[in-house]
Design an enzyme around this catalytic site. Sequence first.
Site, mmCIF file in Angstrom:
data_model
loop_
_atom_site.group_PDB
_atom_site.id
_atom_site.type_symbol
_atom_site.label_atom_id
_atom_site.label_comp_id
_atom_site.label_asym_id
_atom_site.label_seq_id
_atom_site.Cartn_x
_atom_site.Cartn_y
_atom_site.Cartn_z
ATOM 1 N N HIS A 165 -31.290 -107.426 -6.866
ATOM 2 C CA HIS A 165 -30.322 -106.658 -7.812
ATOM 3 C C HIS A 165 -29.407 -107.695 -8.732
ATOM 4 C CE1 HIS A 165 -31.025 -104.035 -4.367
ATOM 5 N NE2 HIS A 165 -30.670 -103.098 -4.955
ATOM 6 N N GLU A 343 -35.914 -94.111 0.161
ATOM 7 C CA GLU A 343 -34.869 -93.404 -0.605
ATOM 8 C C GLU A 343 -35.400 -92.759 -2.062
ATOM 9 O OE1 GLU A 343 -30.763 -95.337 -0.011
ATOM 10 O OE2 GLU A 343 -31.822 -96.651 -1.250
ATOM 11 N N GLU A 359 -30.332 -88.088 -3.079
ATOM 12 C CA GLU A 359 -29.156 -89.044 -3.272
ATOM 13 C C GLU A 359 -28.242 -88.669 -4.451
ATOM 14 O OE1 GLU A 359 -30.256 -93.214 -3.327
ATOM 15 O OE2 GLU A 359 -28.231 -93.804 -4.114
ATOM 16 N N CYS A 361 -26.833 -90.407 -6.462
ATOM 17 C CA CYS A 361 -27.156 -91.100 -7.730
ATOM 18 C C CYS A 361 -28.487 -90.882 -8.400
ATOM 19 C CB CYS A 361 -27.364 -92.703 -7.062
ATOM 20 S SG CYS A 361 -25.913 -93.734 -6.900
ATOM 21 N N CYS A 427 -22.829 -96.781 -3.541
ATOM 22 C CA CYS A 427 -23.238 -96.997 -5.081
ATOM 23 C C CYS A 427 -22.906 -95.191 -5.403
ATOM 24 C CB CYS A 427 -24.898 -96.913 -4.932
ATOM 25 S SG CYS A 427 -25.721 -95.796 -3.791
ATOM 26 N N CYS A 428 -22.981 -94.266 -4.641
ATOM 27 C CA CYS A 428 -22.681 -93.108 -5.144
ATOM 28 C C CYS A 428 -21.306 -92.783 -5.617
ATOM 29 C CB CYS A 428 -23.200 -91.802 -4.070
ATOM 30 S SG CYS A 428 -24.918 -92.069 -3.544
#
Lengths: 663, 663
Positions: A165, A343, A359, A361, A427-428
Amino acid sequence: MTASQPAKETSTPARPKLAFRPLPVPQVDVRGFWGDRVDAVAARTAGILYDRCVEARMLEQIDPDRPSPGIVIPFHSPSPDEAGEQGAEFTGSTVTTQMFWDSDWGKTIETAAYSLYRRRNSELEKKIDAVIEMYEKLQQEDGYLSSWYQRIQPGLRWTNLRDCHELYCAGHLIEGAVAYYQATGKRKLLDIMCRYADHIASMFGPEPGKKKGYCGHEEIELALVKLARATGEKKYMELAKYFIDQRGQQPHYFDEEARARGADPKAYHFKTYEYNQSHKPVREQDKVVGHAVRAMYLYSGMADIATEYGDDTLRVALDRLWDDLMTKSLYVTGGLGPSAHNEGFTSDYDLPNETAYAETCASVGLVFWASRMLGMGPNARYADMMERALYNGSISGLSLDGSLFFYENPLESRGGHHRWKWHRCPCCPPNIGRMVASIGSYFYGLADDALAVHLYGDSTARFEIAGRQVTLVQTSNYPWDGAVAIEVGPEAPVAFTLHLRVPSWSRKAALRVNGKLVDLEAATVDGYAAIRREWRQGDKVELDLEMSMARLFANPQVRQDIGRVALARGPLIYCVEETDNGGGLHRIALPREARLEARKEPNLLGGIVTLSAIGSRAETEKWGHDLYRSEPPAAEETTVRAIPYFAWDNREPGEMLVWLREG
Amino acid sequence: MTASQPAKETSTPARPKLAFRPLPVPQVDVRGFWGDRVDAVAARTAGILYDRCVEARMLEQIDPDRPSPGIVIPFHSPSPDEAGEQGAEFTGSTVTTQMFWDSDWGKTIETAAYSLYRRRNSELEKKIDAVIEMYEKLQQEDGYLSSWYQRIQPGLRWTNLRDCHELYCAGHLIEGAVAYYQATGKRKLLDIMCRYADHIASMFGPEPGKKKGYCGHEEIELALVKLARATGEKKYMELAKYFIDQRGQQPHYFDEEARARGADPKAYHFKTYEYNQSHKPVREQDKVVGHAVRAMYLYSGMADIATEYGDDTLRVALDRLWDDLMTKSLYVTGGLGPSAHNEGFTSDYDLPNETAYAETCASVGLVFWASRMLGMGPNARYADMMERALYNGSISGLSLDGSLFFYENPLESRGGHHRWKWHRCPCCPPNIGRMVASIGSYFYGLADDALAVHLYGDSTARFEIAGRQVTLVQTSNYPWDGAVAIEVGPEAPVAFTLHLRVPSWSRKAALRVNGKLVDLEAATVDGYAAIRREWRQGDKVELDLEMSMARLFANPQVRQDIGRVALARGPLIYCVEETDNGGGLHRIALPREARLEARKEPNLLGGIVTLSAIGSRAETEKWGHDLYRSEPPAAEETTVRAIPYFAWDNREPGEMLVWLREG
């Protein structure tokens, strides 16, 4: 493309005339439905994001004045069970560092930025300024900036783009920097990130001696486009294009990178590069695969580059991918990515409802992608879907008061699924936060002599077209009501085309310009009515959309939805909740001929429209003791009351169901 | 019970007069349906079990003349994915030792024993004799015998009863020993296991200084009952009773044992002692919980002890547990334990079809339990369920040719679920093997002056009652046809009661004795017609059972089956397969009024009866491209053809479905 072939495509063509760019957030003030949402983010979510980052000890990772937390967790992390527990509350023992925390800071800064524009908050602004100062201190002389690789795993930078990342984090910090600059006028983070982007450009690219890599988690591409637009620097656009073009080329960068680390490329945890969409060059891709958020971010970047370069080879690939997602793998809510395992995506028509990962996101990512497809021109094919993902599968991720977050957005729950305060992979929360706070930028697309109205809702926009300042005011109670009045107010008369979306869900629509009916059918191309005229102060456009109610059926190949029906009104998908309908929602059946009734309920869930109908329910009291018997269960009449999906789990906890049984 | 309270209950009462014991396997020869099954096991399965144990290098663990394999795998083992891969084929790199391999040898010996009785096989017999010799060599002076603790983890015996299957392994070797003795007359393994049982009795019991433990995986209890019955030694019965009585008492043995190992009892992987049914004393248990196979084995042991001691406190608890399983947690196939997570039970009415774990061993365990409930007297409540588990959820675990095995027995498959050659946890293959090979012993229960006929099928039984030898011949094409002719042939006239089960699934039944109609209603108690008379050579009983077809509906609280119907005929549950019905089985709907037609198909799947009906199928060709739309799909007429569930996945691989949509 390989090192030996410096490619022609990297030359910059003129921006196509018909490229539609979003209006920056500060140019659109929203009221009404979205005004309430943005206010919740500005009043609560933005501050909560910062506070929970601090509680999770995320400051310790980025602050060079503190000792490094130095706690490294395995990349492939604990079971969902453990994640769930960590999701509920913080406990000292479960806090660890994460390689992607820079991205969460980036999104938190971005949310704060848009919120500060909406509502001044000097306390929050000071906190964000302090975070930015930490990043300034952390940045290396050469411009490099990664709290993970500088403080947790020093010496390993640019050794594992596949998993770690690194460019993804850079991308989110860039987006945060652009937003903070646009909202506050402060350049510090923007300058930091330009320096970092310059460093990245010195490391990656087609030139000999540079790395031929790209990130395992896409994001940097769309972020560099934003940076290029905000700074006017083409070099960032070029770098974004390089990352897009290079992805999936042979020899495969992730293979070579793994071997350079002394690892076996075949020992990749996710087994296939489909996981990060680098299984083949992007222009050859034709199926939406792998990790859903990564896919959406990649396609968003591709759409930006297609828009900016007028690149039809990308556009063709994007249309294939769009088609694949829309016809095989999308939940009716605009949710996507059914499986927790990757995911992401599984097989065609596999859309489990209760175990849907979907998700937050990923739906936010679909909004990103759809909005960027509109860069290539107004087309309701993309805008209708952007609207569906916006109003349903994405904002379901945020509680109405802006304080709690869904990670997964299932379409069915037995009563155990609830929004949580935080998550070990956070993250969301900042993703839905920044999307809601920047909603104004999704309303319009501005080209050289055209404005496209993609979304409707009470709001005021300011923009410049053909050298004239124009104010455009929408007056509407959308999405509860389909009447939209638009006042176009240029400072002086100016000719441009106004494109107005006519949503496909509306069975009846009427358009008037200054009271005069327009032949909608003749005026409409790709789902947008085009009005070209010289606009003058006081011009008024009225669009009346029927807020049609619909029963939706899934393609019979979707095994999970066979014999079931979903209810919709306008852009909203509905669901039933236990608190309105009693427990055992699976026992409810809705006859095909049952009349649906829409009712405004101003005191319910902040003011919504409910749908109701007479259905039946398999009764359990007279059934007795047996688990199986040869007599079918009796049914009793029941009133089915549905609420918009986005608003579920904001009252008493309980069951929820989108796809009702028919019968 | 604690050490300080030597309990009264351990005194041995006389065996109740009405205790019904199964006939040993060699006393019942089966033909017809079960004859074919037993022949497949004798001809193939028994040899395959031995060969695959050898391929899996299981001999290396037990053979003291070879070096210890010494490869220890973690107790909580790999993901189902990995298990799946290992399941498919052996590969050198994935072979490891297992702490429960003695149990697999025990069951393999047991299967071989019954098979040798059915069909002589000197080659296999020699191999089994060699295995027994290894165990003889391995056995310690004090009688202790565990290949795991002697060869892989020496020095740790009796330190982790909770997790390590030590007494469980002893139990299966005991069952193997009894079977091998009964089938071949060879005592060597029986003597070995008596010595080991004596050693165990010296270690465990209420007396001061003995351990107050019991096994985390029940099995030893029912095995000791078998040993007691085979040897006439009450001490083994007493020890079985002790293990039953002691289970779940406070202070909790597994807590104390963990602390003695220096471990935190709370760090138990499965978090609750419900997992192994030691959460409370067995007489206080009222919900079927935890690991399904463990539960079935415990209840089997409890039923044996209730039978042998006439212990009504156990009987009451067993009836509560039976009721709980039957009304809340049993698949219509007689499968049980929906979840792979704990290989067991979850919550009431949670019966997912596609992801059903429903381990073969669990259905086999239900057959064990039900058959042992019949020890307390004939009752169709138990026998009907034993029959359902036998004909459906258990024998589905074995391919028709006896060579391939299901671990999970789902009620729905998208086409990817198939029997495999072996499994890293190879418990199911020898379990279904030994059950099928010993099917004769489930046919009858013999009391002092009564014989209960629990199962029907072409067969010959020999037994002694009231001092007389009796031969009983059933002539029938059961389960395809419900006509059963029974010839009772005593060597000399003898009075006893013949109890004949009248299955609840049969809507019409007629009983004749020597041609004379019996008033069935008057003669029937607890689902068994009782005929008491002096039986003479040539007496003939004719039972005509209607092989009723039925639509079965699940309690509406079962969310997974709502709006669905299962088809049954007699004891058989049916399913549809892709090879007969085309793909997309979920698109089929069966109207409630559709006429079901049964057809004998002698050339299909070894000769079965199929069910067919006219149904409809949601069509996909005219649907087009959309994933969702407001027009429902069109339906076309289709002939639905169903086969018995046990026979699925014996032809072309494809989808399978038990619960059809109604409509």
